[in-house]
Design an enzyme around this catalytic site. Structure first.
Site, short mmCIF file in Angstrom:
data_model
loop_
_atom_site.label_atom_id
_atom_site.label_comp_id
_atom_site.label_asym_id
_atom_site.label_seq_id
_atom_site.Cartn_x
_atom_site.Cartn_y
_atom_site.Cartn_z
N SER A 158 -41.42 -44.93 14.13
CA SER A 158 -41.71 -46.21 14.78
C SER A 158 -42.08 -47.23 13.71
O SER A 158 -42.56 -46.87 12.64
CB SER A 158 -42.89 -46.05 15.73
OG SER A 158 -43.37 -47.31 16.15
N TYR A 200 -51.47 -43.13 16.88
CA TYR A 200 -50.02 -43.23 17.05
C TYR A 200 -49.37 -43.58 15.70
O TYR A 200 -48.40 -42.94 15.29
CB TYR A 200 -49.70 -44.29 18.11
CG TYR A 200 -48.21 -44.45 18.40
CD1 TYR A 200 -47.57 -43.63 19.33
CD2 TYR A 200 -47.45 -45.43 17.75
CE1 TYR A 200 -46.21 -43.78 19.61
CE2 TYR A 200 -46.09 -45.58 18.02
CZ TYR A 200 -45.48 -44.76 18.95
OH TYR A 200 -44.12 -44.91 19.22
N1 LIG Z 1 -40.17 -47.77 23.29
C1 LIG Z 1 -40.53 -48.22 22.08
O1 LIG Z 1 -40.80 -49.42 21.86
C2 LIG Z 1 -40.60 -47.26 20.92
C3 LIG Z 1 -40.79 -47.79 19.64
C4 LIG Z 1 -40.87 -46.94 18.57
C5 LIG Z 1 -40.77 -45.57 18.75
N2 LIG Z 1 -40.60 -45.08 20.00
C6 LIG Z 1 -40.51 -43.62 20.13
O2 LIG Z 1 -39.30 -43.26 20.75
C7 LIG Z 1 -39.46 -42.04 21.47
C8 LIG Z 1 -38.99 -42.23 22.90
O3 LIG Z 1 -39.72 -43.30 23.48
P1 LIG Z 1 -39.34 -43.99 24.85
O4 LIG Z 1 -39.66 -45.42 24.71
O5 LIG Z 1 -37.99 -43.58 25.29
O6 LIG Z 1 -40.47 -43.32 25.78
P2 LIG Z 1 -40.49 -42.80 27.29
O7 LIG Z 1 -41.93 -42.69 27.63
O8 LIG Z 1 -39.60 -43.62 28.14
O9 LIG Z 1 -39.84 -41.34 27.15
C9 LIG Z 1 -40.52 -40.29 26.52
C10 LIG Z 1 -40.08 -38.98 27.13
O10 LIG Z 1 -40.78 -37.93 26.44
C11 LIG Z 1 -41.29 -37.02 27.41
N3 LIG Z 1 -42.45 -36.34 26.86
C12 LIG Z 1 -43.70 -36.85 26.69
N4 LIG Z 1 -44.52 -35.90 26.20
C13 LIG Z 1 -43.78 -34.79 26.05
C14 LIG Z 1 -44.07 -33.48 25.62
N5 LIG Z 1 -45.31 -33.13 25.22
N6 LIG Z 1 -43.07 -32.57 25.58
C15 LIG Z 1 -41.82 -32.90 25.98
N7 LIG Z 1 -41.50 -34.12 26.45
C16 LIG Z 1 -42.46 -35.05 26.48
C17 LIG Z 1 -41.60 -37.88 28.62
O11 LIG Z 1 -41.69 -37.11 29.81
C18 LIG Z 1 -40.44 -38.86 28.61
O12 LIG Z 1 -39.34 -38.39 29.34
C19 LIG Z 1 -40.95 -41.68 21.35
O13 LIG Z 1 -41.11 -40.76 20.30
C20 LIG Z 1 -41.59 -43.01 21.00
O14 LIG Z 1 -42.81 -42.85 20.32
C21 LIG Z 1 -40.50 -45.87 21.10
#
Ligand SMILES: NC(=O)c1ccc[n+]([C@@H]2O[C@H](COP(=O)([O-])OP(=O)(O)OC[C@H]3O[C@@H](n4cnc5c(N)ncnc54)[C@H](O)[C@@H]3O)[C@@H](O)[C@H]2O)c1
Length: 246
Positions: A144, A158
């Site tokens: 991230s 985080y």
């Molecule tokens: N959305 C953003 O702005 C952003 C920015 C930077 C990084 N990220 C990273 O991208 C990745 C996906 O994010 P997103 O925005 O799609 O989030 P999201 O919350 O929409 O999806 C995350 C998914 O991970 C699953 N999950 C959570 N904990 C878990 C666990 N312990 N074991 C298995 N599955 C688990 C959830 O059920 C969900 O389906 C994450 O690692 C997040 O930190 C997101």
């Protein structure tokens, strides 16, 4: 195109029930891979896999809590048993917590690091022998912007976990190189997903003047999962609309 053909390959995507994981899984499946939709929310994972199958894609759901070693071991073993191989692992599962510094208790710290950092290690370690077996394998991690410059919308725990992912990626890249397993990272910026829905990010501060989408991040995951990126390892692709330039 042969560099993007994933026919006969098997991909494991964690956190694939929704968001960036779901879009990544879809692109991999559209390129011909059979995709394991792995998530702590099995019901949602099954819905996603069902949606994909109705579109003619090959997908199946598996439950996993990436923070739990035994759960990861079972998930990887099930995926390998079902498909006889694993070629691609996308370590996408993650949680976000905007807690301010005084609110970050030991419990919050430990859960964050367990899911967002330790989980990527467990999944990579367990999948690695399968990836190495065929002399070609891909691990993609998700960091991230917060892990690169210290997030102002995410808690310090985080940022620490996502900074750890940058280092974990390089360490696994060195480990995997002897087996032609490449290990690379995608670092998304302000992406509009369920994780960030309530955050009200301001697109005007982003050079490309819009928030990112799950698909924007998934396209980079896809590149790092195909032969297009075979001579790239230990790298991080920033998908942030130009907000943070290194
Ligand atoms: N959305 C953003 O702005 C952003 C920015 C930077 C990084 N990220 C990273 O991208 C990745 C996906 O994010 P997103 O925005 O799609 O989030 P999201 O919350 O929409 O999806 C995350 C998914 O991970 C699953 N999950 C959570 N904990 C878990 C666990 N312990 N074991 C298995 N599955 C688990 C959830 O059920 C969900 O389906 C994450 O690692 C997040 O930190 C997101």
């Amino acid at each position: 195109m042969r560099h993007t053909d994933l026919g006969g390959k098997v991909a494991v995507v964690t956190g694939a029930a929704r968001g960036i994981g779901r879009e990544s899984a879809r692109l991999l499946a559209e390129a011909g891979a059979a995709v394991a939709i792995c998530d702590v929310n099995l019901e949602m994972a099954e819905r996603t896999a069902g949606d994909f199958r109705r579109e003619g894609l090959e997908a199946f759901a598996l439950p996993v809590d990436v923070a739990e070693e035994a759960s990861v071991r079972t998930m990887i073993a099930d995926a390998a048993r079902r498909s006889n191989r694993i070629d691609i692992l996308v370590n996408n599962a993650g949680i976000l917590d905007p807690a301010s510094v005084p609110e970050v208790t030991a419990e919050k710290w430990d859960r964050m690091l367990a899911v967002n950092l330790r989980g990527a290690h467990f999944c990579s370690r367990e999948a690695f022998p399968h990836l190495a077996r065929n002399g070609w394998g891909k691990i993609v991690t998700i960091s991230s912007q917060a892990g690169q410059y210290g997030g102002f919308l995410a808690g310090v725990h985080y940022s620490a976990a996502k900074g750890g992912i940058l280092a974990l990626t390089k360490a696994y890249a060195r480990y995997g190189a002897a087996h032609q397993v490449t290990v690379n990272c995608v670092a998304p910026g302000f992406m509009l997903t369920d994780m960030t829905r309530d955050r009200n990010d301001d697109p005007s501060i982003i050079p490309l003047k819009r928030l990112g989408t799950a698909l924007d991040a998934a396209k980079a995951v896809f590149f790092l999962s195909t032969p297009l990126s075979d001579y790239i390892t230990g790298a991080t692709i920033d998908v942030n609309g130009g907000y943070y330039m290194r």
